[in-house]
Every structure is written in C-alpha cells, then in structure tokens.
Design an enzyme around this catalytic site. Structure first.
Site, PDB file in Angstrom:
ATOM      1  N   ASP A  94      39.892  41.921  39.032  1.00 37.54           N
ATOM      2  CA  ASP A  94      39.493  42.479  40.325  1.00 37.54           C
ATOM      3  C   ASP A  94      40.556  43.435  40.853  1.00 37.54           C
ATOM      4  OD1 ASP A  94      41.146  40.178  40.637  1.00 37.54           O
ATOM      5  OD2 ASP A  94      40.616  40.057  42.751  1.00 37.54           O
ATOM      6  N   GLU A 159      41.740  37.410  41.973  1.00 30.10           N
ATOM      7  CA  GLU A 159      43.167  37.295  42.289  1.00 30.10           C
ATOM      8  C   GLU A 159      43.498  37.913  43.635  1.00 30.10           C
ATOM      9  OE1 GLU A 159      47.406  38.273  42.534  1.00 30.10           O
ATOM     10  OE2 GLU A 159      45.708  39.679  42.557  1.00 30.10           O
TER      11      GLU A 159
END
Length: 407
Positions: A94, A159
């Site tokens: 991400d 994350e």
C-alpha cells in the site's frame, strides 16, 4: 557466494524500471484513503512471482468488507535453501495518497525516469524494498543458485493505516510462517549512504481530540461556547508533554519523545457561525521507557483543565496505539550479517539506531524475532515528487544476496 550472482544483479536497470512502472500505475490505497485496497497490485506481483518460477507461494487474505474484493491480500513466497533457516525481506504494497496535485511535476501514478532517479508515488515507500527482494529472488531462480539460507518474500497490505489487515493479520493467521532462527530485513527505513540500521522504534500514539461547545451566530458569541477557541487553547498546551516525558536516549533520532498537533478537521462551513464542535489530532512518538497509558493520562489532565476553563467537553480516543516492542539486539546475527554486507557493498560502517517512525518490524519483534530495518533511500517518503535511485535498489539487492551466503 557466486560472483556471477552479483554480476547478474548489476545488469537489471531495465528490470527495476519495468517493475516500478507497473506498480506505480496500480494505486494501492486503503479505504481510509478513499482507495480500493491492494488487490490489483497484489495480482500483478503474483504474476511476477509465478513467471519467475517461485516454488512456494501463499496468499493470506484478511477479510475487509470496505473494499470491492472483500479482503486485503498478503503474499508469502519462499525459495528453500540448504539449511532450515530463512532470510525474509518484508515490503508493503500500500501507498499514501499523492496529496496536492499542483505540487507534483508529473503524474504521480506514471513513472518518470531521469537518469538514475525515478519519480512516482510509492517508488521509495515501499516499492524500492519490494523490487530489492524481487531482484534477488529472480536471479537466484534464473541462475539455479541454491542459497545457504532459504530466501523469503513477504508482501503485506495496510502498513500505512495500521497493519491490522497486513502484518498483524499474517502474524495471527500464520504464526508458524517464521522460524525461531529466521532473519528478517524490512527495507522501509534508510539513509542515503546506508549507514544506519534501525533496531528499535518508539511507541506510537495517535490521539483524536473532540471538543464540544455550543454553536451560535457569530454576532452574538455570548450565546454559544466557541469550540475552536477551546481547541486552540488545548493545542497550545500540547508542548507541556515535552517537559513531563523528558527522558533522552541517544539510540534514537530525535533522542527524545515528540508530541505534535497535526490534522485539524473542518468545523462550520461559513464565517458567521461560532463552531460548536472541533476535532484535531496529536501524533505522539514516545520513548520505550514510558507507558502509553501514562501519556493518555497526561493528555486527559490537560483536557480536564480546558473543560473547566472554557465550559466545553473534550473526548479523547485512540486512532492508533502501539507500545514499543523490545529492541533487536545490536549483537544479533541479522545485524552482524547486514553490517558485513553493507561494508562489502557500499564501503561504509553501519551503526544500529532507533527511530520514531513505525514499521512492520515491531510486530515481529514482539514475537522475539530479530528484525533489522534498513535500505538506502533518498529519503523522501510521503512527499510530492517522491523519488528512488535505480542504482541503490540494485545495490541493496546485492547486500541481501551477500547476507544469504554469509557463513
């Protein structure tokens, strides 16, 4: 170690560009950032792993009804070695939103190449780390080289917004994925020269502060309670936490705890209304010697003073809270191997340190695994015109390869 493997890695400039271009074009934004998650990017990376002949691939999905596919994907891939140990490289798929478009010189979702430097959202945070691991896996398989230790890649979701659907989910769903003797590299922090190895992180606390007053017409302010005035007064008192939690630890940079007011939500849409509700946030990065419960209590005491002084109600809630994990020992095998590999590849003496930022490493450190967070970065995560160096991606891959064959 085969010198041919290092030579093969030296010739992968075009491959770095190809992988970075394809990933940058697949915005992996979590639902908190208005995105659809990591599924498209994960599908691309799965195709890359399968095409290179990765022998062991597992997808560990975390259910999430907020995204179209209903889950957040995590990918674990491994090449067995001569021993039972595995060296893992962990990257996150991400990214954060690009922010204000006018601050970018190019489209953030289209890779720009300028000599050794590439630009685009995610090229450093954390695609450089992902590509580092992919290059090593690709050349191990293409050359038929069997490493002394096994080599693992773990590509996780979420994350940037808390890890609940990423590393935390993987650690819960697959507690047996990592062996007690495994080594872990997280290429999600670094300096330009590669001379710092992150072995410890501060505790992290993001607090949401809601201030409730009474809305009224701005021409008759005495009929209301101005929540903006009260919120502003509380913001100005956040600095008091610096004196209350004033310990210093030279392992960290900065060496003290930090308490920073950050985001402020909009209140009323018009000028001539006294706002009745205001919301702001405090980002706390706290040295491991303090408990987050004590930090919350200190903020609550400030909030109580504000309530009494301004007649408002102040509600505190956690957005994110992570008590610091035990530090990785500077004498651990992963730190020693990494230090030797950095010296051999870059000619610098790396030193262990602690940081205020959070990585997935903290989750594994709490399980007792030795984790070294390291890479050579610009660094410029989360900024407009985010950049990464092709040569450093290749150099970092060579560092990882050296670690695999270090007796």
């Amino acid at each position: 170690m085969s010198s041919q493997l290092l030579s093969r890695l030296d010739n992968l400039r075009d491959r770095v560009i190809e992988l970075q271009r394809n990933m940058t074009a697949l915005p992996a934004l979590g639902p908190e950032s208005g995105g659809e998650g990591e599924r498209a990017k994960a599908d691309y990376l799965l195709s890359v792993l399968r095409d290179m002949g990765m022998p062991l691939i597992e997808v560990i999905d975390a259910p999430d009804p907020r995204v179209p596919c209903g889950h957040r994907p995590n990918i674990a891939a491994r090449i067995p070695g001569r021993t039972g140990r595995t060296l893992w490289v962990i990257g996150h798929m991400d990214v954060v939103p690009p922010g204000e478009a006018a601050l970018w010189d190019t489209d953030p979702w289209q890779l720009k190449v300028d000599g050794d430097i590439i630009f685009g959202r995610g090229v450093e945070d954390n695609q450089q780390g992902i590509v580092t691991g992919l290059l090593v896996a690709q050349e191990l398989l293409a050359s038929g080289t069997v490493p002394d230790m096994g080599f693992g890649l773990l590509l996780v979701a979420d994350e940037e917004t808390g890890n609940n659907y990423g590393m935390a989910h993987v650690a819960t769903a697959r507690p047996d994925l990592f062996g007690d003797d495994d080594l872990v590299i997280v290429p999600d922090f670094g300096t330009e020269d590669g001379a710092m190895i992150e072995i410890a992180e501060k505790s992290m606390l993001w607090l949401k502060v809601q201030v409730a007053g009474k809305q009224c017409h701005a021409s008759t302010p005495d009929e209301g309670i101005n929540s903006l005035v009260a919120a502003s007064a509380m913001i100005l008192r956040v600095h008091e936490l610096d004196a209350r939690f004033d310990a210093v630890d030279p392992l960290f940079n900065p060496p003290a705890s930090t308490f920073v007011p950050t985001k402020k939500e909009a209140n009323v849409p018009n000028v001539n209304t006294v706002p009745g509700n205001d919301v702001f946030y405090i980002d706390c990065r706290v040295l491991p010697c303090y408990l987050l419960t004590d930090v919350r209590q200190a903020v609550r005491e400030i909030a109580d003073d504000i309530e009494r002084a301004y007649g408002v109600t102040v509600t505190l809630s956690d957005v994110q809270a992570e008590q610091a994990a035990p530090a990785t020992s500077s004498d651990s095998d992963v730190v020693h191997r990494l230090t030797r590999a950095i010296r051999a590849e870059y000619g610098v003496e790396a030193r262990p340190m602690g940081v205020g930022g959070g990585t997935v490493g903290a989750i594994l450190r709490k399980r007792g695994l030795p984790v070294a967070v390291w890479s050579t970065l610009v660094p410029n995560p989360h900024t407009p015109n985010e950049a990464s160096r092709i040569s450093r991606t290749i150099g970092d891959a060579k560092v990882v390869a050296r670690m695999l064959f270090d007796a």
